[in-house]
Design an enzyme around this catalytic site. Structure first.
Site, short mmCIF file in Angstrom:
data_model
loop_
_atom_site.label_atom_id
_atom_site.label_comp_id
_atom_site.label_asym_id
_atom_site.label_seq_id
_atom_site.Cartn_x
_atom_site.Cartn_y
_atom_site.Cartn_z
N SER A 1 0.70 -1.73 0.25
CA SER A 1 0.00 -0.29 -0.06
C SER A 1 1.00 1.47 0.14
O SER A 1 1.64 1.37 -0.34
CB SER A 1 -1.11 0.09 1.08
OG SER A 1 -2.32 1.18 0.97
N ASP B 1 -5.98 2.00 -3.51
CA ASP B 1 -7.37 1.97 -2.81
C ASP B 1 -7.56 3.49 -2.06
O ASP B 1 -8.82 3.22 -2.08
CB ASP B 1 -7.53 0.86 -2.39
CG ASP B 1 -5.54 0.86 -0.92
OD1 ASP B 1 -5.47 1.29 -0.47
OD2 ASP B 1 -6.11 -0.63 0.00
N ASP C 1 -1.06 1.85 -4.60
CA ASP C 1 -2.75 0.66 -5.01
C ASP C 1 -3.37 1.30 -5.23
O ASP C 1 -4.06 -0.10 -5.20
CB ASP C 1 -2.44 -0.65 -4.04
CG ASP C 1 -2.73 -0.22 -2.46
OD1 ASP C 1 -3.09 0.91 -2.44
OD2 ASP C 1 -3.41 -1.19 -2.17
#
Length: 546
Positions: free
Chosen positions: A147, A298, A296
């Site tokens: 992440s 998100d 990533d």
């Protein structure tokens, strides 16, 4: 003990399949670097509800192919024990160092264990993997990503067949299965037999992104976008093109994946300096919004023009974006449960109640938010938003960006801005001002000591506000299972203290609620809120000894 450490390291070296970490470890053994060896062999990376995450390197305390192979073997054993032998495991990965290797190792282990494995075609956003699990009817999913962690890290996130991340007891069961894995020579790892997916899954995900927008809504907002050297650019620009928005202006220096993250100290839009290049681009392009994804993709960060801010642009807090999206969905008639984690602003509950929607509070993490029954919208203050739970049961920085752009377009037609809407929300529900006291440590005992101090001597008041209740969340509550955290309710304020689940940080989440009076209005409320937050931060820091 010295000889035991060397013996342990040599034993690990003998079965390490990666030439790079073999060379690293052999060099440490030859140099008799006992401190470095001790750091790598002080235990094992612990598998929990965040999966695995840690620094790349040799040994059981680092992220490497040996650790990943064991994790995959344990996950495979768990799935088979659950009666899912022969089921499909779909695997995604980001563009960090070793991510593709870890994805291939996972596919190989799954295939060797008698499961079917399918790997996404290239580094793609985590939400695409979360979507693919249910789209393909998989029994589980794995995303190789760290992440927004520093460049030297990588991680391993596990999803179940319902498309949501693992929670207890599954995490403990998988951890036990990993611990039971014997020598790596006994883990069957064929060199082929898994599927490399084409773009069909990505195309299906992109088609789904349209569902978050109202048919016929305005699509005029101009956006400057940065992927922070992550994997978001191609997917976000494709989603914006499908929706009919103007083509985003890219921050060229950060548009392509680069595991070195050369322009940022930490690839996290919340960190100081991470958005500097985006703001420089915005000053040239003069857009309506700046949008950033983490590596990533998100998470979704939003910045808006603000003449009073240094440089003319202001980052919105995750709680502010969370409230804006909630208000937008309410205006569109969204019905269902609005959910957030305990560290996020209580403002969401007021918005949901006023609209006649359900509201639920969960533990930290989308592994909990995504499981709320009847979920229509969920968010967490750390820039995570779930705006299409029927498509992705996790935070999704792509669809959140689309929804923010739609809201900005609606307001633009009214000659208004996101800041104007935030003012309206504050007047209607009270000013909910939030801040965070976050301390990054090298020695995790600093965090344990701070938590112990607060448990043994909880503060009676913070910033002159009496503490009306002090809860030790490790004991659980009627609504929440146990977690390592403390929650203080004050008169007109709330504080939550918890160790981060993904980084070596102690995080303290602060909120004050200030009524907006008819006479002195928002400026006075903001001044009062800032004063109280500063006082709470000061007094809490002293009480925790940090």
């Amino acid at each position: 003990m010295q000889q035991d450490l060397i013996t342990q390291a040599r034993s690990w070296l003998a079965e390490d399949p990666d030439p790079e970490t073999r060379d690293e470890l052999a060099g440490l053994i030859d140099a008799q670097d006992l401190d470095a060896l001790a750091a790598r062999f002080a235990g094992t990376l612990q598998f929990g509800t965040a999966g695995l995450r840690g620094e790349l390197g040799a040994g059981p305390m680092r992220m490497n192919r040996s650790v990943v192979i064991r994790a995959a073997a344990g996950l495979a054993a768990h799935l088979k024990a659950q009666g899912q032998a022969g089921g499909l495991v779909v695997i995604g990965y980001d563009a960090r160092y070793k991510s593709a290797d870890f994805a291939r190792d996972t596919a190989s282990v799954m295939t060797g264990a008698g499961l079917r494995a399918a790997v996404l075609p290239r580094p793609l956003p985590t939400p695409v993997l979360a979507y693919a699990i249910r789209h393909l009817g998989a029994v589980a999913g794995v995303e190789v990503t760290a992440s927004h962690n520093p460049p030297r890290d990588n991680g391993y996130k596990v999803y179940l067949g319902d498309g949501s991340q693992i929670v207890p007891p599954a995490d403990g069961e998988i951890a036990a299965a990993i611990a039971a894995v014997g020598p790596l020579a006994g883990v069957d790892r064929p060199g082929s037999g898994w599927e490399i997916l084409g773009d069909e899954v990505l195309d299906a995900y992109l088609a789904r992104t349209d569902a978050v927008l109202d048919a016929g809504s305005p699509r005029t907002a101009q956006v400057v976008y940065t992927a922070l050297h992550g994997v978001g650019t191609s997917v976000l620009t494709a989603a914006f093109a499908r929706a009919g928005f103007p083509e985003p202006v890219l921050v060229a220096e950060q548009a392509e994946p680069d595991p070195a993250f050369p322009t940022v100290a930490f690839p996290n839009p919340e960190e100081p300096g991470a958005m500097d290049l985006a703001f420089a681009t915005a000053r040239r392009a003069n857009p309506d919004l700046v949008i950033a994804n983490d590596p990533d993709a998100d998470r979704c960060a939003v910045a808006v023009p603000d003449a009073s801010a240094d440089g003319g642009w202001r980052m919105l807090r995750g709680d502010e974006v969370g409230a804006l999206l909630a208000a937008h969905l309410v205006t569109r008639g969204a019905a269902g449960v609005f959910a957030e984690s305990i560290v996020s602003s209580s403002l969401l509950g007021r918005i949901a109640e006023k609209a006649g929607n359900g509201y639920e509070e969960t533990l930290t993490g989308f592994k909990w938010i995504a499981r709320v029954e009847g979920l229509r919208y969920g968010y967490e203050e750390a820039l995570g938003y779930c705006v299409d739970p029927d498509g992705v049961r996790d935070k999704d920085g792509i669809t959140a960006a689309l929804l923010v752009a739609e809201l900005a377009s609606v307001l633009k037609e009214q000659k208004r801005t996101l800041l104007d809407l935030l003012d309206d929300i504050a007047v209607e529900h009270g000013l909910h001002a939030t801040d965070q006291l976050s301390v990054r440590v090298e020695d995790l005992s600093v965090i344990a000591d701070a938590m112990r101090r607060l448990r043994e001597n909880p503060p009676a008041a913070l910033a002159g506000l009496a503490v009306t209740s002090a809860e030790d969340l490790s004991e659980g509550t009627e609504q929440l299972p146990p977690t390592d955290g403390l929650r203080y309710q004050l008169r007109g304020a709330r504080v939550i203290v918890r160790p981060s689940g993904t980084e070596p940080k102690l995080k303290c989440y602060l909120e004050v609620v200030v009524p907006v009076g008819p006479a002195d209005g928002l400026p006075a409320a903001r001044a009062k809120g800032a004063e109280l937050l500063a006082g709470i931060k000061r007094d809490l820091s002293a009480a925790a000894g940090i």
